[in-house]
Scaffold this motif. Structure first.
Motif, mmCIF file in Angstrom:
data_model
loop_
_atom_site.group_PDB
_atom_site.id
_atom_site.type_symbol
_atom_site.label_atom_id
_atom_site.label_comp_id
_atom_site.label_asym_id
_atom_site.label_seq_id
_atom_site.Cartn_x
_atom_site.Cartn_y
_atom_site.Cartn_z
ATOM 1 N N ARG A 1 72.189 42.242 18.378
ATOM 2 C CA ARG A 1 70.875 41.615 18.363
ATOM 3 C C ARG A 1 70.485 41.515 16.897
ATOM 4 O O ARG A 1 70.894 42.334 16.073
ATOM 5 C CB ARG A 1 69.818 42.439 19.096
ATOM 6 N N LYS B 1 68.905 37.731 7.679
ATOM 7 C CA LYS B 1 69.243 38.140 9.046
ATOM 8 C C LYS B 1 69.707 39.583 9.038
ATOM 9 O O LYS B 1 70.694 39.923 8.389
ATOM 10 C CB LYS B 1 70.338 37.230 9.618
ATOM 11 N N ASP C 1 65.575 37.726 12.427
ATOM 12 C CA ASP C 1 65.542 36.753 11.342
ATOM 13 C C ASP C 1 64.198 36.873 10.631
ATOM 14 O O ASP C 1 63.146 36.743 11.268
ATOM 15 C CB ASP C 1 65.714 35.327 11.870
ATOM 16 N N HIS D 1 61.822 35.255 7.724
ATOM 17 C CA HIS D 1 61.633 33.988 7.017
ATOM 18 C C HIS D 1 60.630 34.165 5.887
ATOM 19 O O HIS D 1 59.821 35.110 5.892
ATOM 20 C CB HIS D 1 61.158 32.907 7.995
ATOM 21 N N LYS E 1 66.624 32.198 5.614
ATOM 22 C CA LYS E 1 66.316 33.466 6.277
ATOM 23 C C LYS E 1 67.163 34.613 5.745
ATOM 24 O O LYS E 1 68.197 34.411 5.125
ATOM 25 C CB LYS E 1 66.504 33.355 7.787
ATOM 26 N N ASN F 1 64.686 38.647 17.435
ATOM 27 C CA ASN F 1 64.324 37.252 17.659
ATOM 28 C C ASN F 1 65.521 36.314 17.493
ATOM 29 O O ASN F 1 65.355 35.105 17.427
ATOM 30 C CB ASN F 1 63.182 36.835 16.727
ATOM 31 N N SER F 2 66.725 36.883 17.417
ATOM 32 C CA SER F 2 67.924 36.082 17.194
ATOM 33 C C SER F 2 69.124 36.782 17.826
ATOM 34 O O SER F 2 69.102 37.992 18.022
ATOM 35 C CB SER F 2 68.141 35.909 15.684
ATOM 36 N N SER F 3 70.153 36.011 18.126
ATOM 37 C CA SER F 3 71.380 36.543 18.745
ATOM 38 C C SER F 3 71.056 37.307 20.026
ATOM 39 O O SER F 3 71.610 38.363 20.293
ATOM 40 C CB SER F 3 72.136 37.444 17.761
ATOM 41 N N THR G 1 71.277 42.148 11.404
ATOM 42 C CA THR G 1 71.980 42.195 12.682
ATOM 43 C C THR G 1 72.347 43.630 13.020
ATOM 44 O O THR G 1 73.006 44.312 12.234
ATOM 45 C CB THR G 1 73.254 41.325 12.643
#
Length: 142
Positions: free
Chosen positions: A107, A81, A110, A112, A79, A98-100, A83
């Motif tokens: 926040r 990422k 990610d 892909h 991935k 969609n992550s953290s 952030t």
């Protein structure tokens, strides 16, 4: 003749990010390059930095700032990422995060291989992060 370490020390953050994208040489480099373009389109005054260099990541982590950190772009095997430093304080009407999601500050998104990037929504999120940073700017003490 200068060695590669001194050339790296002389490289600008933008040149280091270019080198990181080129070194990846796969979908992750293409994705990071696309994200970088969208960040610059969303905020032409963005400042590129590179932080957290270490032996296992000699090119460091790309960081985009405007009156404080907006976001970082990390690459992993599966991935890319993105952030957002103050992501928990941002509205995300398109549901990009969609992550953290469990923290009270950051926040992340990610990306892909083969995934789509919602250009419009990502630019809106970048602009919201810049607006948050500039609204929280403290005047310098005299």
């Amino acid at each position: 003749m200068k060695n590669s370490a001194s050339k790296e020390a002389e490289a600008s953050p933008s040149q280091l990010i270019d080198a990181k994208i080129a070194a990846l040489g796969d979908w992750r480099g293409e994705t990071l390059a696309r994200i970088r373009t969208l960040i610059k389109e969303a905020d032409p005054d963005v400042v590129e930095e590179v932080k957290w260099k270490k032996p296992s990541n000699i090119l460091g982590v790309p960081v985009w700032e405007h009156t404080g950190m907006i976001c970082t772009g990390e690459t992993y095997k599966d991935k890319v990422k993105l952030t957002f430093a103050k992501g928990a304080s941002l509205e995300d009407p398109s549901g990009l995060f969609n992550s953290s999601l469990e923290g009270n500050m950051r926040r992340a998104i990610d990306f892909h291989e083969g995934g789509e990037i919602d250009d419009t929504a990502l630019k809106a999120l970048i602009r919201a992060a810049v607006a948050l940073n500039t609204s929280q700017k403290r005047p310098k003490s005299a």
